[in-house]
Design an enzyme around this catalytic site. Structure first.
Site, mmCIF file in Angstrom:
data_model
loop_
_atom_site.group_PDB
_atom_site.id
_atom_site.type_symbol
_atom_site.label_atom_id
_atom_site.label_comp_id
_atom_site.label_asym_id
_atom_site.label_seq_id
_atom_site.Cartn_x
_atom_site.Cartn_y
_atom_site.Cartn_z
ATOM 1 N N LYS A 146 0.622 -51.579 15.518
ATOM 2 C CA LYS A 146 0.764 -51.144 14.118
ATOM 3 C C LYS A 146 2.226 -50.848 13.801
ATOM 4 C CE LYS A 146 -0.372 -46.921 12.806
ATOM 5 N NZ LYS A 146 -1.147 -45.738 12.451
ATOM 6 N N ASP A 147 2.907 -50.152 14.700
ATOM 7 C CA ASP A 147 4.295 -49.796 14.443
ATOM 8 C C ASP A 147 5.243 -50.985 14.595
ATOM 9 O OD1 ASP A 147 3.472 -47.249 13.824
ATOM 10 O OD2 ASP A 147 3.932 -46.440 15.806
ATOM 11 N N LYS A 174 3.159 -31.257 7.480
ATOM 12 C CA LYS A 174 3.001 -31.109 8.927
ATOM 13 C C LYS A 174 3.945 -30.050 9.464
ATOM 14 C CE LYS A 174 1.978 -36.004 9.544
ATOM 15 N NZ LYS A 174 2.418 -37.274 10.113
#
Length: 176
Positions: free
Chosen positions: A161-162, A66
């Site tokens: 999710k985190d 990235k």
């Protein structure tokens, strides 16, 4: 544009020139000949409010390299080395990046990535070397005590999710 090494092999700062005048500025983000070890396939643009923490995310199959650029605001950006044979496996590098900075952050494949928005609003532009695959995306706990990341806040706003990210110990067991 030039690459500046960090304390973790592979992580680099992409130093650029900003051309400013009374109208604003122009900033080059990417040059193939500078980062020629990767083919970047697609881009993502995200927006976050203050104290939103995104990550730590990694693709376990076909991991992504990235390039991270802040287009508005200020973030604390983190990359955790999860390359199995790396001398710095489990170590992290954190850096503050703002829209006023003359650099972007290059993160090679094999790192978990996350950031927290430090300003009222943040927009972040990502160049990615591989397509995202939700079936192979893993969230590692942002506050894992073994990683011991020195985040600039204690109670971030997190996605579900985190909130349920894997511990670093569980990640190592599952993804040897």
């Amino acid at each position: 544009m030039k690459l500046i090494k960090t304390k973790i092999t592979g992580l680099k700062i992409l130093k650029t020139k900003i051309f400013k005048d009374k109208r604003g500025f122009l900033k080059e983000i990417f040059r193939k000949e500078v980062v020629n070890d990767e083919d970047f396939l697609f881009d993502i643009y995200s927006s976050s409010k203050k104290n939103v923490l995104r990550g730590l995310h990694i693709q376990t199959k076909n991991p992504q390299a990235k390039i991270i650029t802040v287009t508005h605001g200020r973030i604390f950006d983190v990359a955790v080395d999860l390359r199995k044979k790396s001398k710095t496996y489990g170590k992290y590098f954190g850096i503050i990046i703002s829209d006023n900075d003359d650099f972007s952050f290059y993160i090679p494949a094999g790192f978990a990535h996350g950031f927290v928005c430090l300003s009222t609003k943040c927009t972040v532009y990502y160049k990615n070397s591989k397509y995202r695959s939700p079936n192979f995306e893993v969230s590692v706990a942002w506050n894992d005590t073994d990683l011991n990341i020195k985040w600039p806040l204690k109670n971030p706003v997190l996605s579900s999710k985190d909130k349920n990210g894997l511990s670093f110990k569980d990640f190592k067991k599952l993804y040897r």
